[in-house]
Design an enzyme around this catalytic site. Structure first.
Site, PDB file in Angstrom:
ATOM      1  N   ASN A   9       0.874  -1.175   0.000  1.00  0.00           N
ATOM      2  CA  ASN A   9       0.000   0.000   0.000  1.00  0.00           C
ATOM      3  C   ASN A   9       0.910   1.223   0.000  1.00  0.00           C
ATOM      4  O   ASN A   9       1.477   1.576   1.024  1.00  0.00           O
ATOM      5  CB  ASN A   9      -0.904  -0.024   1.247  1.00  0.00           C
ATOM      6  CG  ASN A   9      -1.746   1.237   1.352  1.00  0.00           C
ATOM      7  OD1 ASN A   9      -1.821   2.029   0.411  1.00  0.00           O
ATOM      8  ND2 ASN A   9      -2.396   1.415   2.499  1.00  0.00           N
ATOM      9  N   LYS A  11       0.149   4.216  -0.265  1.00  0.00           N
ATOM     10  CA  LYS A  11      -0.485   5.408   0.334  1.00  0.00           C
ATOM     11  C   LYS A  11      -0.264   6.603  -0.609  1.00  0.00           C
ATOM     12  O   LYS A  11      -0.266   6.416  -1.826  1.00  0.00           O
ATOM     13  CB  LYS A  11       0.032   5.627   1.751  1.00  0.00           C
ATOM     14  CG  LYS A  11      -0.124   4.363   2.611  1.00  0.00           C
ATOM     15  CD  LYS A  11       0.101   4.564   4.065  1.00  0.00           C
ATOM     16  CE  LYS A  11      -0.077   3.229   4.789  1.00  0.00           C
ATOM     17  NZ  LYS A  11       0.052   3.335   6.243  1.00  0.00           N
ATOM     18  N   HIS A  96      -9.561   1.608   5.413  1.00  0.00           N
ATOM     19  CA  HIS A  96      -8.235   1.752   6.033  1.00  0.00           C
ATOM     20  C   HIS A  96      -8.351   2.714   7.214  1.00  0.00           C
ATOM     21  O   HIS A  96      -9.098   3.692   7.159  1.00  0.00           O
ATOM     22  CB  HIS A  96      -7.227   2.275   5.001  1.00  0.00           C
ATOM     23  CG  HIS A  96      -5.819   2.156   5.479  1.00  0.00           C
ATOM     24  ND1 HIS A  96      -5.274   3.052   6.373  1.00  0.00           N
ATOM     25  CD2 HIS A  96      -4.852   1.238   5.228  1.00  0.00           C
ATOM     26  CE1 HIS A  96      -4.022   2.685   6.636  1.00  0.00           C
ATOM     27  NE2 HIS A  96      -3.750   1.591   5.955  1.00  0.00           N
ATOM     28  N   GLU A  98      -6.538   5.015   8.215  1.00  0.00           N
ATOM     29  CA  GLU A  98      -6.267   6.429   7.918  1.00  0.00           C
ATOM     30  C   GLU A  98      -7.495   7.095   7.327  1.00  0.00           C
ATOM     31  O   GLU A  98      -7.769   8.270   7.582  1.00  0.00           O
ATOM     32  CB  GLU A  98      -5.052   6.536   6.970  1.00  0.00           C
ATOM     33  CG  GLU A  98      -3.762   6.230   7.727  1.00  0.00           C
ATOM     34  CD  GLU A  98      -2.659   5.597   6.894  1.00  0.00           C
ATOM     35  OE1 GLU A  98      -2.722   5.619   5.653  1.00  0.00           O
ATOM     36  OE2 GLU A  98      -1.720   5.041   7.512  1.00  0.00           O
ATOM     37  N   GLU A 165      -5.432  -4.723  10.658  1.00  0.00           N
ATOM     38  CA  GLU A 165      -4.348  -3.756  10.866  1.00  0.00           C
ATOM     39  C   GLU A 165      -4.566  -3.038  12.199  1.00  0.00           C
ATOM     40  O   GLU A 165      -5.342  -2.078  12.265  1.00  0.00           O
ATOM     41  CB  GLU A 165      -4.347  -2.714   9.744  1.00  0.00           C
ATOM     42  CG  GLU A 165      -4.078  -3.275   8.371  1.00  0.00           C
ATOM     43  CD  GLU A 165      -3.472  -2.215   7.445  1.00  0.00           C
ATOM     44  OE1 GLU A 165      -2.411  -2.492   6.888  1.00  0.00           O
ATOM     45  OE2 GLU A 165      -4.036  -1.122   7.311  1.00  0.00           O
ATOM     46  N   GLY A 171       2.894   2.172  10.860  1.00  0.00           N
ATOM     47  CA  GLY A 171       3.900   3.223  10.712  1.00  0.00           C
ATOM     48  C   GLY A 171       4.651   3.537  12.004  1.00  0.00           C
ATOM     49  O   GLY A 171       5.367   4.519  12.085  1.00  0.00           O
ATOM     50  N   SER A 210       3.542  -2.383  10.265  1.00  0.00           N
ATOM     51  CA  SER A 210       4.997  -2.523  10.401  1.00  0.00           C
ATOM     52  C   SER A 210       5.511  -3.893   9.945  1.00  0.00           C
ATOM     53  O   SER A 210       6.410  -4.457  10.572  1.00  0.00           O
ATOM     54  CB  SER A 210       5.433  -2.221  11.836  1.00  0.00           C
ATOM     55  OG  SER A 210       5.138  -0.875  12.154  1.00  0.00           O
TER      56      SER A 210
HETATM   57  P1  13P Z   1       3.151   0.245   7.724  1.00  0.00           P
HETATM   58  O1  13P Z   1       3.576  -1.048   7.086  1.00  0.00           O
HETATM   59  O2  13P Z   1       3.935   1.436   7.254  1.00  0.00           O
HETATM   60  O3  13P Z   1       3.053   0.132   9.211  1.00  0.00           O
HETATM   61  O4  13P Z   1       1.643   0.537   7.195  1.00  0.00           O
HETATM   62  C1  13P Z   1       0.698  -0.467   7.291  1.00  0.00           C
HETATM   63  C2  13P Z   1      -0.491  -0.051   6.510  1.00  0.00           C
HETATM   64  O5  13P Z   1      -1.181   0.878   6.869  1.00  0.00           O
HETATM   65  C3  13P Z   1      -0.779  -0.778   5.269  1.00  0.00           C
HETATM   66  O6  13P Z   1      -2.045  -0.483   4.796  1.00  0.00           O
END
Ligand code: 13P
Length: 247
Positions: A9, A11, A96, A98, A165, A171, A210
Site C-alpha cells: 500500500n 499510500k 483503512h 487512515e 491492521e 507506521g 509494520s
Molecule cells: P506500515 O507497514 O507502514 O506500518 O503501514 C501499514 C499499513 O497501513 C498498510 O495499509
C-alpha cells in the site's frame, strides 16, 4: 488451500517515474523467482490508468486505495467503483484506518463500498483494526467483532480479502506479536464462520502494521494469516522483494 496475497500500500507516495521504475524493477526481480504468493500494489488513483495499461500482462495486481459509497453524482474529489471497473482495477482497499480517522469512514460506508466493488467485479480489501487506547483497555475483541459484523454483512465473502491492521502498529515500527496477530485473525475467521459457515475457510485474511522483511516469515507461518498489507516497507524495492520471497 488459500494462496497468500501480499499487497504494497503505497499510500500517498510514488510519482509516475518512481512508480514505473519500481514496477519495472519488481518484474525483473520476480522473473527469476518461483513465488508462492499473489502480489499487489495499491497506488494513487491517477497512476492506475497508465500502470494498468503498461503492466497488463504481468502477474502483479493493481488496486486503488479507496472508492466512494455511491456509484455517481455530486461527490467532488471522489472516485467511483464504476470508473475503477472501466480501467480494469483488480482490487480496492476500503476502511483503512487512515480513512476512518481523517475522513470519517464508518463501518456502514465500508459495507456499502464493498457491495459496490463486488457488483463491479473489483476485489475489496476490507481493513479492520483497533486503536492503541482500545488495545490497552482490552477492547480489541469487541471492536473487531463489531467491525466484522457491520463491514462484512451480506457480502459474497469468498471474493473479499480482510486485512487486520491494529492502528497502533501502523507506521510505528511496533508489530503486533505474531501471537496477537494470529489470535485476532483467528477471531475474525471465527466470526466469519458464524456469519458464512464453511466459506470462512476460503477467505484470505492479511495482517498489516509494520510488516518488514525481518518479521514476515514468522507472521506467514501463522495458520490464519494469509498475507500482508505492507505500508512503508513496500516503498523500497529490496525490502518489498525480500518480503515477497520470505521463505
Ligand atoms: P506500515 O507497514 O507502514 O506500518 O503501514 C501499514 C499499513 O497501513 C498498510 O495499509
Amino acid at each position: 488451500m488459500r494462496k497468500p496475497f501480499i499487497i504494497g500500500n503505497w499510500k500517498m507516495n510514488m510519482g509516475f517515474d518512481e512508480a514505473y521504475e519500481f514496477i519495472d524493477g519488481l518484474i525483473e526481480r520476480l522473473s527469476t523467482q518461483q513465488l508462492d504468493v499473489f502480489v499487489g500494489i495499491a497506488c494513487q488513483s491517477p497512476l492506475l490508468v497508465p500502470m494498468i495499461a503498461e503492466f497488463y500482462h504481468e502477474e502483479i495486481f493493481l488496486g486503488a486505495q479507496n472508492c466512494n459509497d455511491h456509484l455517481s453524482g455530486a461527490y467532488t474529489g471522489e472516485v467511483s467503483a464504476t470508473i475503477l471497473n472501466e480501467i480494469e482495477t483488480d482490487f480496492c482497499i476500503i476502511g483503512h484506518s487512515e480513512r476512518r480517522q481523517y475522513y470519517n469512514e464508518t463501518n456502514e460506508s465500508v459495507n456499502k463500498k464493498a457491495k459496490l466493488l463486488l457488483d463491479y467485479d473489483i476485489k475489496p480489501i476490507i481493513c479492520v483494526g483497533e486503536t492503541l487506547e482500545q488495545f490497552e483497555n482490552n477492547h480489541t475483541k469487541e471492536v473487531i467483532e463489531k467491525q466484522v459484523k457491520d463491514c462484512l454483512k451480506d457480502l459474497d465473502i469468498k471474493k473479499c480479502v480482510i486485512a487486520y491492521e491494529p492502528i497502533w502498529a501502523i507506521g510505528t515500527g511496533k508489530t503486533a506479536t505474531t501471537a496477537i496477530a494470529q489470535d485476532i485473525c483467528s477471531l475474525i475467521r471465527e466470526n466469519l464462520r458464524a456469519m458464512y459457515g464453511d466459506k470462512a475457510d476460503e477467505v484470505t485474511i492479511q495482517y498489516g502494521g509494520s510488516v518488514k522483511a525481518n518479521n514476515i516469515k514468522e507472521l506467514m507461518a501463522c495458520p490464519d494469516i494469509d498475507g500482508a498489507l505492507v505500508g512503508g516497507a513496500s516503498l523500497n524495492l529490496d525490502e518489498f522483494v525480500a518480503i515477497l520471497t520470505y521463505e
